[in-house]
Motif scaffolding. Structure first.
Motif, mmCIF file in Angstrom:
data_model
loop_
_atom_site.group_PDB
_atom_site.id
_atom_site.type_symbol
_atom_site.label_atom_id
_atom_site.label_comp_id
_atom_site.label_asym_id
_atom_site.label_seq_id
_atom_site.Cartn_x
_atom_site.Cartn_y
_atom_site.Cartn_z
ATOM 1 N N PRO A 270 0.848 -1.191 0.000
ATOM 2 C CA PRO A 270 0.000 0.000 0.000
ATOM 3 C C PRO A 270 0.887 1.245 0.000
ATOM 4 C CG PRO A 270 -0.052 -1.075 2.147
ATOM 5 C CD PRO A 270 0.741 -1.951 1.224
ATOM 6 N N PRO A 271 0.420 2.302 -0.679
ATOM 7 C CA PRO A 271 1.235 3.517 -0.709
ATOM 8 C C PRO A 271 1.452 4.049 0.703
ATOM 9 C CG PRO A 271 -0.969 3.935 -1.605
ATOM 10 C CD PRO A 271 -0.864 2.453 -1.314
ATOM 11 N N SER A 272 2.623 4.600 0.888
ATOM 12 C CA SER A 272 2.961 5.138 2.207
ATOM 13 C C SER A 272 2.149 6.395 2.463
ATOM 14 C CB SER A 272 4.441 5.474 2.271
ATOM 15 O OG SER A 272 5.219 4.317 2.109
ATOM 16 N N THR A 273 1.717 6.530 3.673
ATOM 17 C CA THR A 273 1.017 7.756 4.055
ATOM 18 C C THR A 273 2.052 8.814 4.407
ATOM 19 O OG1 THR A 273 0.948 7.219 6.402
ATOM 20 C CG2 THR A 273 -0.877 6.395 5.030
ATOM 21 N N GLU A 274 1.618 10.049 4.475
ATOM 22 C CA GLU A 274 2.535 11.123 4.858
ATOM 23 C C GLU A 274 3.104 10.878 6.245
ATOM 24 O OE1 GLU A 274 -0.499 11.864 3.478
ATOM 25 O OE2 GLU A 274 0.013 12.925 1.634
ATOM 26 N N ASP A 275 2.281 10.295 7.119
ATOM 27 C CA ASP A 275 2.762 9.991 8.471
ATOM 28 C C ASP A 275 3.913 8.993 8.409
ATOM 29 O OD1 ASP A 275 0.744 11.644 9.341
ATOM 30 O OD2 ASP A 275 -0.475 10.063 10.232
ATOM 31 N N ASP A 276 3.727 7.920 7.615
ATOM 32 C CA ASP A 276 4.787 6.912 7.472
ATOM 33 C C ASP A 276 6.043 7.545 6.879
ATOM 34 O OD1 ASP A 276 3.041 4.960 8.422
ATOM 35 O OD2 ASP A 276 2.388 4.379 6.398
ATOM 36 N N PHE B 272 11.967 11.212 2.085
ATOM 37 C CA PHE B 272 11.910 12.675 2.058
ATOM 38 C C PHE B 272 11.473 13.166 0.681
ATOM 39 C CE2 PHE B 272 13.858 16.894 1.449
ATOM 40 C CZ PHE B 272 13.240 17.584 2.485
ATOM 41 N N GLU B 273 12.019 12.556 -0.371
ATOM 42 C CA GLU B 273 11.630 12.938 -1.734
ATOM 43 C C GLU B 273 10.136 12.712 -1.955
ATOM 44 O OE1 GLU B 273 14.055 11.116 -4.759
ATOM 45 O OE2 GLU B 273 15.895 11.639 -3.683
ATOM 46 N N TYR C 203 8.180 15.261 0.060
ATOM 47 C CA TYR C 203 8.266 16.573 -0.586
ATOM 48 C C TYR C 203 7.305 16.644 -1.769
ATOM 49 C CZ TYR C 203 10.050 20.682 -2.967
ATOM 50 O OH TYR C 203 10.135 21.908 -3.574
ATOM 51 N N ASP C 204 7.343 15.614 -2.619
ATOM 52 C CA ASP C 204 6.459 15.599 -3.787
ATOM 53 C C ASP C 204 4.993 15.632 -3.385
ATOM 54 O OD1 ASP C 204 8.650 15.550 -5.461
ATOM 55 O OD2 ASP C 204 8.593 13.367 -5.777
ATOM 56 N N ALA C 205 4.661 14.956 -2.297
ATOM 57 C CA ALA C 205 3.261 14.871 -1.869
ATOM 58 C C ALA C 205 2.779 16.144 -1.182
ATOM 59 C CB ALA C 205 3.090 13.676 -0.919
ATOM 60 N N VAL C 206 3.642 16.793 -0.422
ATOM 61 C CA VAL C 206 3.192 17.875 0.466
ATOM 62 C C VAL C 206 3.607 19.273 -0.003
ATOM 63 C CG1 VAL C 206 3.261 18.681 2.865
ATOM 64 C CG2 VAL C 206 3.241 16.260 2.399
ATOM 65 N N SER C 207 4.636 19.397 -0.837
ATOM 66 C CA SER C 207 5.146 20.725 -1.190
ATOM 67 C C SER C 207 4.096 21.639 -1.835
ATOM 68 C CB SER C 207 6.392 20.631 -2.056
ATOM 69 O OG SER C 207 6.107 20.012 -3.293
ATOM 70 N N GLU D 235 13.725 22.390 7.593
ATOM 71 C CA GLU D 235 13.344 22.154 8.985
ATOM 72 C C GLU D 235 12.695 20.789 9.155
ATOM 73 O OE1 GLU D 235 10.995 24.453 12.630
ATOM 74 O OE2 GLU D 235 11.057 25.370 10.637
ATOM 75 N N VAL D 236 11.876 20.385 8.180
ATOM 76 C CA VAL D 236 11.259 19.051 8.235
ATOM 77 C C VAL D 236 12.359 17.993 8.247
ATOM 78 C CG1 VAL D 236 9.910 17.373 6.909
ATOM 79 C CG2 VAL D 236 9.048 19.695 7.201
ATOM 80 N N TRP D 237 13.340 18.117 7.365
ATOM 81 C CA TRP D 237 14.432 17.148 7.309
ATOM 82 C C TRP D 237 15.199 17.098 8.633
ATOM 83 C CZ3 TRP D 237 16.097 13.046 4.946
ATOM 84 C CH2 TRP D 237 17.424 12.646 5.087
ATOM 85 N N GLN D 238 15.480 18.269 9.198
ATOM 86 C CA GLN D 238 16.284 18.339 10.415
ATOM 87 C C GLN D 238 15.532 17.884 11.662
ATOM 88 O OE1 GLN D 238 17.375 22.489 10.275
ATOM 89 N NE2 GLN D 238 19.272 22.082 9.142
ATOM 90 N N HIS D 239 14.215 18.089 11.676
ATOM 91 C CA HIS D 239 13.470 17.841 12.910
ATOM 92 C C HIS D 239 12.355 16.803 12.764
ATOM 93 C CE1 HIS D 239 15.609 21.174 14.664
ATOM 94 N NE2 HIS D 239 15.233 21.950 13.664
ATOM 95 N N ALA D 240 12.406 16.000 11.725
ATOM 96 C CA ALA D 240 11.357 15.001 11.508
ATOM 97 C C ALA D 240 11.246 14.029 12.672
ATOM 98 C CB ALA D 240 11.603 14.251 10.204
#
Length: 193
Positions: free
Chosen positions: A13-19, A32-33, A36-40, A67-72
């Protein structure tokens, strides 16, 4: 003859944004890619509505994803959705940018006003000094030539009483008297108390 059976891989199943965000917290660049594609687009749209300027909106969006990358790893799925967490970061960054821009504009405006006032004050002061200078020169013309020469040498030339006496070839006492009498006349003429 029997054909070999093809195994059909079951699609995960496709990964959710949470996953995805949880995986980003573990340093997964691929996640992360995908995130980014899903949420940007959502993040950029939110930032654009707050910041308004397209170029600054792009910068803020980049800052948000850094910030998302640094503090995920700080994301807690028990407290909310990943998209909500990211949008909260985006909104804060956008508001900070607007406040910083406004503060910069206010600072520039205050500096501009200050510089204008200083230049205006300089012009005003120059005009006053010029007018006062003209009044003094006019008042000097009302003095006798001896008084005028002694005062000009002492006050405009910067000479001592002895030096004025030497230049005018008169006694020091005479120079002092001429200067004193001339200054009294100037004071009366200029209306200085």
């Amino acid at each position: 003859m029997e054909l070999p059976r093809l195994r059909v891989a079951e699609a995960s199943p496709p990964s959710t944004e949470d996953d995805l965000l949880m995986r980003v917290g573990q340093g997964d660049e691929g996640a992360f890619e995908e995130l980014y594609d899903a949420v940007s687009p959502v993040v950029f749209g939110l930032v654009r509505r707050v910041v308004r300027d397209p170029a600054q909106s792009e910068e803020v969006t980049q800052e948000v994803f850094i910030e998302v990358w640094q503090h995920a790893a700080r994301f807690d799925a028990g407290r909310g959705k990943a998209v909500s967490w990211i949008c909260t970061l985006a909104h804060r960054r956008a508001v900070d940018r607007v406040r910083a821009s406004q503060a910069s504009r206010d600072r520039d405006l205050r500096q501009g006003i200050k510089e204008f006032q200083e230049s205006y004050d300089d012009v005003q002061e120059t005009a006053i000094l010029r007018a006062d200078g003209e009044r003094v020169l006019g008042a000097l013309e009302s003095l006798s030539e001896a008084q005028r020469d002694a005062i000009k040498l002492a006050y405009y030339g910067g000479y001592s009483h002895q030096e004025v006496a030497d230049r005018l070839q008169v006694p020091v006492g005479t120079v002092k008297t001429r200067i004193r009498d001339g200054m009294i006349k100037l004071r009366d003429k200029l209306g200085v108390a």
